[in-house]
Design a protein around this motif. Sequence first.
Motif, PDB file in Angstrom:
ATOM      1  N   GLN A 152       0.807  -1.222   0.000  1.00  0.00           N
ATOM      2  CA  GLN A 152       0.000   0.000   0.000  1.00  0.00           C
ATOM      3  C   GLN A 152       0.840   1.272   0.000  1.00  0.00           C
ATOM      4  O   GLN A 152       0.317   2.368  -0.189  1.00  0.00           O
ATOM      5  N   ASN A 153       2.154   1.138   0.187  1.00  0.00           N
ATOM      6  CA  ASN A 153       3.044   2.301   0.143  1.00  0.00           C
ATOM      7  C   ASN A 153       3.809   2.377  -1.170  1.00  0.00           C
ATOM      8  O   ASN A 153       4.788   3.116  -1.284  1.00  0.00           O
ATOM      9  N   ILE A 189      -1.646  -2.558  -3.755  1.00  0.00           N
ATOM     10  CA  ILE A 189      -0.691  -1.670  -4.410  1.00  0.00           C
ATOM     11  C   ILE A 189      -1.430  -0.614  -5.229  1.00  0.00           C
ATOM     12  O   ILE A 189      -2.540  -0.833  -5.712  1.00  0.00           O
ATOM     13  N   HIS A 190      -0.836   0.561  -5.358  1.00  0.00           N
ATOM     14  CA  HIS A 190      -1.400   1.612  -6.204  1.00  0.00           C
ATOM     15  C   HIS A 190      -0.835   1.442  -7.616  1.00  0.00           C
ATOM     16  O   HIS A 190       0.345   1.159  -7.778  1.00  0.00           O
ATOM     17  N   VAL A 191      -1.679   1.613  -8.622  1.00  0.00           N
ATOM     18  CA  VAL A 191      -1.212   1.491 -10.003  1.00  0.00           C
ATOM     19  C   VAL A 191      -1.638   2.725 -10.800  1.00  0.00           C
ATOM     20  O   VAL A 191      -2.612   3.396 -10.453  1.00  0.00           O
ATOM     21  N   ALA A 192      -0.883   3.020 -11.856  1.00  0.00           N
ATOM     22  CA  ALA A 192      -1.207   4.153 -12.723  1.00  0.00           C
ATOM     23  C   ALA A 192      -0.796   3.815 -14.148  1.00  0.00           C
ATOM     24  O   ALA A 192       0.281   3.256 -14.379  1.00  0.00           O
ATOM     25  N   ASP A 193      -1.671   4.154 -15.091  1.00  0.00           N
ATOM     26  CA  ASP A 193      -1.421   3.913 -16.512  1.00  0.00           C
ATOM     27  C   ASP A 193      -0.584   5.070 -17.058  1.00  0.00           C
ATOM     28  O   ASP A 193      -1.022   6.221 -17.072  1.00  0.00           O
ATOM     29  N   ILE A 235       7.689   8.228  13.446  1.00  0.00           N
ATOM     30  CA  ILE A 235       6.476   7.818  14.165  1.00  0.00           C
ATOM     31  C   ILE A 235       5.257   7.843  13.250  1.00  0.00           C
ATOM     32  O   ILE A 235       4.457   6.901  13.216  1.00  0.00           O
ATOM     33  N   ASN A 236       5.114   8.925  12.492  1.00  0.00           N
ATOM     34  CA  ASN A 236       3.889   9.120  11.721  1.00  0.00           C
ATOM     35  C   ASN A 236       3.879   8.423  10.367  1.00  0.00           C
ATOM     36  O   ASN A 236       2.810   8.223   9.783  1.00  0.00           O
ATOM     37  N   ARG A 237       5.058   8.038   9.864  1.00  0.00           N
ATOM     38  CA  ARG A 237       5.098   7.393   8.549  1.00  0.00           C
ATOM     39  C   ARG A 237       5.336   5.891   8.618  1.00  0.00           C
ATOM     40  O   ARG A 237       5.103   5.180   7.646  1.00  0.00           O
ATOM     41  N   THR A 238       5.818   5.415   9.770  1.00  0.00           N
ATOM     42  CA  THR A 238       6.134   3.994   9.882  1.00  0.00           C
ATOM     43  C   THR A 238       4.895   3.189  10.221  1.00  0.00           C
ATOM     44  O   THR A 238       4.167   3.520  11.159  1.00  0.00           O
TER      45      THR A 238
END
Length: 269
Positions: free
Chosen positions: A55-56, A77-81, A156-159
């Motif tokens: 997801q990251n 997972i994020h995807v982009a064309d 702390i906030n990103r992990t």
Amino acid sequence: RGVVSSICSKNDFEAAKAKLTEFALFDQFVFPFISFSPKGEAVSAIVEQMQLRPQNVLFVDDNVNNLAEVRAREPEIHVADAREPATLALLNALVAKYEHVRKSRIDKYRALEARQSDWKANTAPREDFLRGCDITMAIAERTDNAEFAARIEELINRTNQMNFTKSRVEPGSLTATIVANDGAYLPYSVFVWDKYGYHGLVGFAFVEKRKKLTHFLFSCRIMHMGVEQRLLYELARHWAHPQLDVSTVPVKPEEAPWIKVVRFAEPEV
């Protein structure tokens, strides 16, 4: 801007590397997966090697079949064309979002890449391999943490993956807590380096009233090195927290003798 790029390509490795080198781009990628393999399993391998969560990760491709295959394999997972104009706008928005970040994280992932490559070639027991890594750890305590408050807040906030307490903080709030605390809250940050490079501030623990772990988290870059186990061991043994409740985290105190602990106050540290 702190964004790290890998490359997944159905191609001949040497030919692709030569072309990317010609454009002075090859060194901008870490964990390149260039082979005639299905992209679903290739992307999964990259995510696992980089010790990330799906997801990251954003996967960009110009083939809808590849995009669908990757999503089927890694639903989060994020995807982009790449053919869609909206994708360029998305990438520009990401760059703008992290405009405040003035550092590259490539060197940190290069160190991880080298360590994993050596581990794959290793035939000795894992502990013997770790002993050969020359892992060193320094622990900053109390007000020594004040100058690193911004980095600690970011950690702390990103992990997520190795944030064992799942606690968060308000941006800008930590400095006052560290400086003004009366001993009820004791902060400890962890710095790690080994023969592969300097990994920086990669862990943080906040002990409340010498018993409770309010924060206990680490960068995924030091996963499987024993750092989190050694920190708990050090807190109980050297920082007078024998009553520390470790039942709230899925980590047990271990000496991890392959890790050398040095004093943060030493001039060379």
